[in-house]
Scaffold this active site. Structure first.
Site: not given
Ligand SMILES: *Cc1c(COP(=O)(O)O)cnc(C)c1O
Length: 412
Positions: A129, A206, A209, A232, A370
């Protein structure tokens, strides 16, 4: 195709927990397939927010009155709940942030600016992302570090032998996504972490998800940092978590200055609070932090394995159904996937697909999600993405299929 698996979850019952699912959009019952962008909130989470504001809204930590104590207790109870959710060893390792993006920027700006230097290499992957690319690029520009990228195959899986070739004693940091928001790929993060540690690099995962789909255990993974966003995982927006190993966090200087993060302030010198407060400057997002505990309890009540089994059933069903459409190509066919289907349709722009589906009450995401470098890797401008949550059904996938047939009728 086999019939729907006999999942122990009663999806129709669960749907009643999500008031927004009763909405009609353009005269049709809403089909919400944009869960990878943010998922919907169940009533217990909405009620937790209301209860906070109606019952014990107060600023935390500094007050000695009853409401301040109650708000502080709820706030800190959320920290313990997140600690358990991630299986972190110490509660001090849980830092509340405004989201995944904020957590990565904190690490890049605090750890990166202070412990990385010119010539050091930072590895990310092709499927990151933007929030796990740009903070590192900004750091590279400032410090003269070098960004390296793990390539992927046509299925959307990391090329692990290429990753191993990138690793050397110059590698100081690896930052990799656990589950791709655009492709659904579940990455072998344990392997990635172990290999990085062999060369002495520090690793951030990260988990934006992954958090609502997979069991998480930061100790078993041996992750140095793990970041996620509450919105999320059925929780509120504007709230996230940075997990970091205590010894690393202890060594890191604060990222933002202000109230709460200090022990003592004089104009000559300021001393900082201990973990986790030295990274939580200013009044935090109290209500949303409090409600995250409720979101975690809600998920635990359903059982993460049950949620994953249901979403996996939807993924299998949707994959089979969508593949029947002429000219449809799925982008991201990894062996290990969560319930995300990205696709392109021959001769039709994703934006047109999104608009025509919306006219039928179906919410999908279109564009680059993104992840522009990932789209470039596949030679496309964007995809249409349907992503599933616990409240979605096979009937809704049937509606998506009908909707796409209509798109083709109108556009081709
Ligand atoms: C949504 C997402 C982000 C960013 O998250 P925010 O809540 O917008 O800060 C980063 N990495 C992944 C894989 C995402 O799905």
């Amino acid at each position: 195709m086999q019939p729907a698996i006999d999942n122990i979850l009663d999806i129709q019952r669960i749907r009643q927990d999500f008031p927004i699912l009763d909405r009609e959009i353009n005269g049709r019952p809403l089909v919400y397939f944009d869960n990878a962008a943010t998922n919907q909130k169940p009533l217990p989470v909405i009620n937790a927010l209301t209860r906070y504001y109606e019952g014990y809204n107060a600023n935390i930590h500094r007050g000695i009155h009853h409401l301040a104590e109650q708000a502080t207790a709820a706030f800190e109870a959320s920290r313990r709940a997140v600690q358990a959710f991630l299986n972190a060893k110490h509660w001090q390792e849980i830092i509340f942030t405004y989201g995944t993006t904020d957590g990565i920027n904190l690490v890049a700006q605090s750890y990166g600016r202070n412990f990385l230097k010119a010539g050091d290499e930072i590895i990310v992957s092709t499927m990151e992302h933007h929030s796990n690319i740009v903070p590192w690029q900004m750091l590279c520009e400032e410090k003269g570090c070098i960004l390296k990228v793990i390539p992927i195959n046509d299925e959307g899986e990391l090329l692990l032998d290429e990753y191993e070739k990138l690793l050397s004693e110059k590698t100081k940091f690896v930052s990799c996504v656990h589950v791709s928001n655009s492709l659904g790929t579940i990455n072998p993060v344990k392997f990635i972490i172990d290999k990085a540690h062999e060369v002495g690099a520090v690793v951030l995962i990260d988990g934006a998800q992954a958090s609502s789909h997979l069991e998480l255990d930061v100790q078993a993974l041996d992750a140095d940092f793990y970041v996620l966003s509450a919105h999320k995982l059925y929780g509120p927006t504007g709230m996230g978590v940075l997990y970091g190993k205590k010894d690393i966090l202890d060594a890191m200087p604060p990222y933002r200055g202000g109230g709460e993060m200090i022990k003592e302030v004089t104009f000559a010198k300021t001393t900082y609070s201990d973990l986790p407060y030295k990274f939580e400057a200013g009044t935090p997002n109290i209500a949303d932090v409090v409600a995250v505990k409720t979101a975690l309890e809600y998920m635990a009540g359903l059982g993460k394995e049950n949620i994953a089994a249901h979403e996996n059933d939807l993924l299998q069903y949707a994959t089979e159904q969508l593949t029947e459409l002429d000219g449809l190509r799925i982008i991201g066919q990894a062996k290990h996937k969560i319930g995300v289907i990205s696709f392109v349709l021959d001769g039709i722009h994703h934006q047109d697909i999104g608009v025509i589906l919306d006219q039928q009450g179906i919410a999908v995401r279109t564009g680059h999600h993104c992840t522009m470098p990932l789209m470039q890797r596949f030679g496309i401008a964007g995809t249409t993405r349907a992503s599933f949550a616990v409240y979605n059904t096979r009937d809704e996938i049937d509606r998506l299929l009908q909707g796409l047939r209509r798109v083709q009728k109108m556009m081709l």
